[in-house]
Scaffold this motif. Structure first.
Motif, mmCIF file in Angstrom:
data_model
loop_
_atom_site.group_PDB
_atom_site.id
_atom_site.type_symbol
_atom_site.label_atom_id
_atom_site.label_comp_id
_atom_site.label_asym_id
_atom_site.label_seq_id
_atom_site.Cartn_x
_atom_site.Cartn_y
_atom_site.Cartn_z
ATOM 1 N N GLN A 1 0.812 -1.214 0.000
ATOM 2 C CA GLN A 1 0.000 0.000 0.000
ATOM 3 C C GLN A 1 0.851 1.272 0.000
ATOM 4 O O GLN A 1 0.431 2.306 -0.500
ATOM 5 N N ILE A 2 2.048 1.192 0.567
ATOM 6 C CA ILE A 2 2.860 2.419 0.634
ATOM 7 C C ILE A 2 3.848 2.512 -0.516
ATOM 8 O O ILE A 2 4.692 3.411 -0.531
ATOM 9 N N ARG A 3 3.726 1.623 -1.477
ATOM 10 C CA ARG A 3 4.543 1.755 -2.683
ATOM 11 C C ARG A 3 3.713 2.448 -3.759
ATOM 12 O O ARG A 3 2.844 1.846 -4.393
ATOM 13 N N PHE A 4 3.988 3.727 -3.936
ATOM 14 C CA PHE A 4 3.313 4.496 -4.969
ATOM 15 C C PHE A 4 4.303 5.513 -5.507
ATOM 16 O O PHE A 4 5.332 5.789 -4.887
ATOM 17 N N PHE B 1 18.189 14.268 4.047
ATOM 18 C CA PHE B 1 19.236 14.461 5.047
ATOM 19 C C PHE B 1 18.607 14.843 6.388
ATOM 20 O O PHE B 1 18.930 14.262 7.426
ATOM 21 N N CYS B 2 17.691 15.810 6.363
ATOM 22 C CA CYS B 2 17.006 16.208 7.593
ATOM 23 C C CYS B 2 16.153 15.070 8.135
ATOM 24 O O CYS B 2 16.033 14.898 9.358
ATOM 25 N N GLY B 3 15.575 14.273 7.227
ATOM 26 C CA GLY B 3 14.781 13.132 7.660
ATOM 27 C C GLY B 3 15.613 12.113 8.427
ATOM 28 O O GLY B 3 15.140 11.526 9.405
ATOM 29 N N THR C 1 8.278 10.817 5.209
ATOM 30 C CA THR C 1 7.144 9.885 5.156
ATOM 31 C C THR C 1 5.827 10.552 5.514
ATOM 32 O O THR C 1 4.770 9.922 5.403
ATOM 33 N N ASN C 2 5.865 11.811 5.936
ATOM 34 C CA ASN C 2 4.644 12.492 6.348
ATOM 35 C C ASN C 2 4.354 13.721 5.498
ATOM 36 O O ASN C 2 3.539 14.556 5.869
ATOM 37 N N ASP D 1 -1.612 10.676 -0.195
ATOM 38 C CA ASP D 1 -0.346 10.712 -0.933
ATOM 39 C C ASP D 1 0.831 10.949 0.004
ATOM 40 O O ASP D 1 1.856 11.481 -0.392
ATOM 41 N N THR D 2 0.681 10.530 1.249
ATOM 42 C CA THR D 2 1.819 10.440 2.168
ATOM 43 C C THR D 2 1.960 8.982 2.582
ATOM 44 O O THR D 2 0.996 8.221 2.514
#
Length: 286
Positions: free
Chosen positions: A104-107, A122-124, A201-202, A213-214
């Motif tokens: 489901q999170i592969r888009f 980098f910040c993530g 991711t958010n 779309d997150t």
């Protein structure tokens, strides 16, 4: 090329899932139901390395060095998902994510400027390093505490690798790269001003799929992340301050200029935009 050196460096500290995780120390009495549920959600979230890698390879077709590094980053990030699923398989098999939940999170992510995306991730990595350090403190079961500590160290090393590519970008593109990094840096160090957790991711990444779309919006529990941060691991202002401090510290190293506050970085961003003839409005969350 940076890839050969980074490969050797990361290979030398790579951990083994069978030998380096103390599986025999598991204590079922110290794992609560809510803690086990968060392991499942993080296992699914880490699977997002798959669509992120597809994005990186698509948007960096002209950069074989960085694209080759993706082979390391992708392997180690997918390993994070795998070790969390292995924990559940051994100790809470009823919570192992299904293949459909992972899929489901592969888009597809919309194309975005490569330099800004590099800074965003980098910040993530900095933020996730701190999230996992806090998660290791919150958990009471010793094996999952060790796993989160191990993952946090990986995220710190990944941030260091991204920093190497950012330094190279400044050498190659000068103020254009600096402006991109400062723009995203101001955004990612301003989490207190936003209602959402500022992590790749958010953030919204596909207009056609909005609002789903997150990565987080496509989890079995879309509200999980905020609850995990605010109510469970209690990622409070002091911890957020540590993230901001690391972002500003690294921006200072990159730009060869001291930034003590987000406001100072924002002023520098406006200077760069003025020198490049760009509009100087405030960066807004995606």
């Amino acid at each position: 090329m940076l890839y050969p050196e980074l490969f050797k460096q990361l290979e030398s500290v790579r951990w083994d899932m069978d030998k380096d995780i103390p599986w025999d120390k598991f204590d079922a009495a110290l794992l609560t139901e809510e803690q086990a549920q968060t392991v499942k959600m993080n296992a699914i979230t880490e699977w997002a390395a798959l669509p992120a890698t597809e994005m990186f390879l698509r948007d960096n077709r002209n950069d074989s060095d960085f694209s080759a590094f993706m082979s390391i980053w992708f392997f180690e990030e997918q390993k994070h998902s795998l070790v969390l699923m292995e924990y559940l398989r051994r100790f809470r098999p009823d919570l192992v994510p299904t293949e459909e939940e992972l899929h489901q999170i592969r888009f597809e992510f919309d194309p975005a400027p490569a330099l800004e995306t590099l800074m965003l991730h980098f910040c993530g990595e900095i933020r996730l390093n701190h999230w996992y350090r806090r998660a290791a403190e919150w958990h009471t079961e010793p094996v999952i505490r060790e796993i989160y500590q191990t993952l946090s160290q990986d995220e710190a090393r990944h941030g260091g690798a991204y920093l190497r590519y950012m330094k190279r970008a400044i050498q190659n593109f000068g103020n254009e790269a600096k402006a991109a990094f400062a723009k995203v840096g101001v955004l990612m160090a301003s989490a207190r001003r936003t209602a959402q957790a500022l992590h790749p991711t958010n953030l919204h990444v596909n207009k056609a799929l909005f609002p789903r779309d997150t990565i987080q919006s496509r989890l079995p529990d879309p509200e999980w992340l905020e609850h995990w941060l605010d109510k469970q691991i209690e990622f409070d202002a002091s911890w957020e301050g540590k993230v901001v401090e690391r972002i500003l510290h690294n921006m200072s190293l990159l730009m060869d200029r001291s930034f003590k506050t987000v406001q100072e970085l924002n002023r520098y961003r406006k200077e760069l935009q003025a020198s490049l003839g760009q509009a100087g409005g405030e960066p807004q969350p995606a």
